[in-house]
Scaffold this motif. Sequence first.
Motif, short mmCIF file in Angstrom:
data_model
loop_
_atom_site.label_atom_id
_atom_site.label_comp_id
_atom_site.label_asym_id
_atom_site.label_seq_id
_atom_site.Cartn_x
_atom_site.Cartn_y
_atom_site.Cartn_z
N PHE A 1 101.86 26.62 -39.35
CA PHE A 1 102.48 27.84 -38.87
C PHE A 1 102.44 28.91 -39.94
O PHE A 1 102.49 28.62 -41.14
CB PHE A 1 103.92 27.60 -38.38
N SER A 2 102.32 30.14 -39.51
CA SER A 2 102.22 31.27 -40.44
C SER A 2 103.57 31.56 -41.09
O SER A 2 104.62 31.15 -40.59
CB SER A 2 101.74 32.52 -39.69
N THR B 1 96.56 29.56 -46.13
CA THR B 1 97.42 30.74 -46.22
C THR B 1 98.69 30.53 -45.39
O THR B 1 99.49 31.46 -45.24
CB THR B 1 96.69 32.00 -45.71
N PHE B 2 98.88 29.34 -44.85
CA PHE B 2 99.99 29.05 -43.94
C PHE B 2 100.72 27.78 -44.37
O PHE B 2 100.26 27.05 -45.26
CB PHE B 2 99.47 28.89 -42.51
N TYR B 3 101.87 27.52 -43.74
CA TYR B 3 102.61 26.28 -43.96
C TYR B 3 101.93 25.16 -43.18
O TYR B 3 101.41 25.37 -42.08
CB TYR B 3 104.05 26.43 -43.50
N ILE C 1 100.66 29.60 -34.86
CA ILE C 1 101.19 28.24 -34.78
C ILE C 1 100.14 27.32 -34.18
O ILE C 1 99.51 27.66 -33.17
CB ILE C 1 102.50 28.18 -33.95
N ILE C 2 99.90 26.20 -34.82
CA ILE C 2 98.99 25.16 -34.32
C ILE C 2 99.74 23.84 -34.34
O ILE C 2 100.29 23.44 -35.37
CB ILE C 2 97.72 25.04 -35.18
N VAL C 3 99.78 23.16 -33.20
CA VAL C 3 100.44 21.87 -33.08
C VAL C 3 99.47 20.90 -32.43
O VAL C 3 98.84 21.23 -31.42
CB VAL C 3 101.73 21.97 -32.23
N SER C 4 99.32 19.70 -32.99
CA SER C 4 98.35 18.76 -32.45
C SER C 4 98.64 17.34 -32.91
O SER C 4 99.30 17.15 -33.94
CB SER C 4 96.93 19.15 -32.90
N ARG C 5 98.13 16.37 -32.17
CA ARG C 5 98.01 15.04 -32.72
C ARG C 5 97.00 15.13 -33.87
O ARG C 5 96.09 15.94 -33.85
CB ARG C 5 97.51 14.06 -31.66
N PHE C 6 97.16 14.28 -34.88
CA PHE C 6 96.35 14.43 -36.08
C PHE C 6 94.91 13.96 -35.89
O PHE C 6 93.99 14.57 -36.43
CB PHE C 6 97.00 13.68 -37.25
#
Length: 295
Positions: free
Chosen positions: A95-96, A43-45, A21-26
């Motif tokens: 996210f995977s 390979t992820f959403y 999972i990666i979450v960030s400001r763009f």
Amino acid sequence: MIQSTPVYDICALSDFGQDDIIVSRFAPYLDNHKNLSAAHRHTFYHLVLFTAGSGSHTIDFQSFKVKPYQLYFMVPGQVHSWNFEGFTDGYVINFSGSFFHTFLLNPAYVENFPFFSGDVNDAVIDLPASLHAKISALFDEIIEASANRAEQGTDMLRVLMLRLFIMIGGLNKDAGTAGPASYNQTLLKNFKKLIDANYTRLKLPKDYADLLYITPNHLNAICKDLLGMQAGEVIRNRTLLEAKRLLTNPQLNIAGIALELNFSDNSYFTKFFKKTEGITPEEFRKKILNPNYHE
């Protein structure tokens, strides 16, 4: 299998989070991954909410104008690129496919949302003004939960993301898409999944009807009713999409692409492509790789 464009695994982009999972400001995400502006696959959403900026972004060869409070979703395997003008910001979540598997009894739950179907027409959403503040606040909560996972655990992050998905999914209620899927809608969804897994090997509607335990006439009727096209066209469109994806890689020759897609020879592949697109694979490649190209 040969690949059409660079393919990024979530581990390669994990500067801002864990491997699933990666979450960030763009804006900082974009600054840190400038190479992602060129055509590539994941390979992820992948989902992005724009809050500032302009320009364009392209998903599977459909182009959209970037504007604030536009939300778009992508599933693994799609090709996309962007061309921003000036400062661009918002939020990004990667996210995977397995991120929700240990949390939900139904591992395919996320796929049931229309915007994660892989259909580009359902994947780009302009948020109504009444939801701008609420959705932005929810993304801020998601970023905070991601930063504090050591204290709150990953489940809080999952809950907030599901809340986001359900809220966005609720926008389709007026279109009559709420509620359980009908039997025919379920069959259509399974038909598309079977095509994704077998389009290079199985070319005829009868092949898929057999796998679905229905008649070819029933399958055609479902496709005509729900998509406005014959089942054979749905199969051909999936092959055509993959051909386009492969043609974005200049290192792949046309004969090799024809072989990869299980055409008997290059001339048959060229005839198939031109009949639908009106141009040859070579001309399509020049057009995609050189926007200034004219036939």
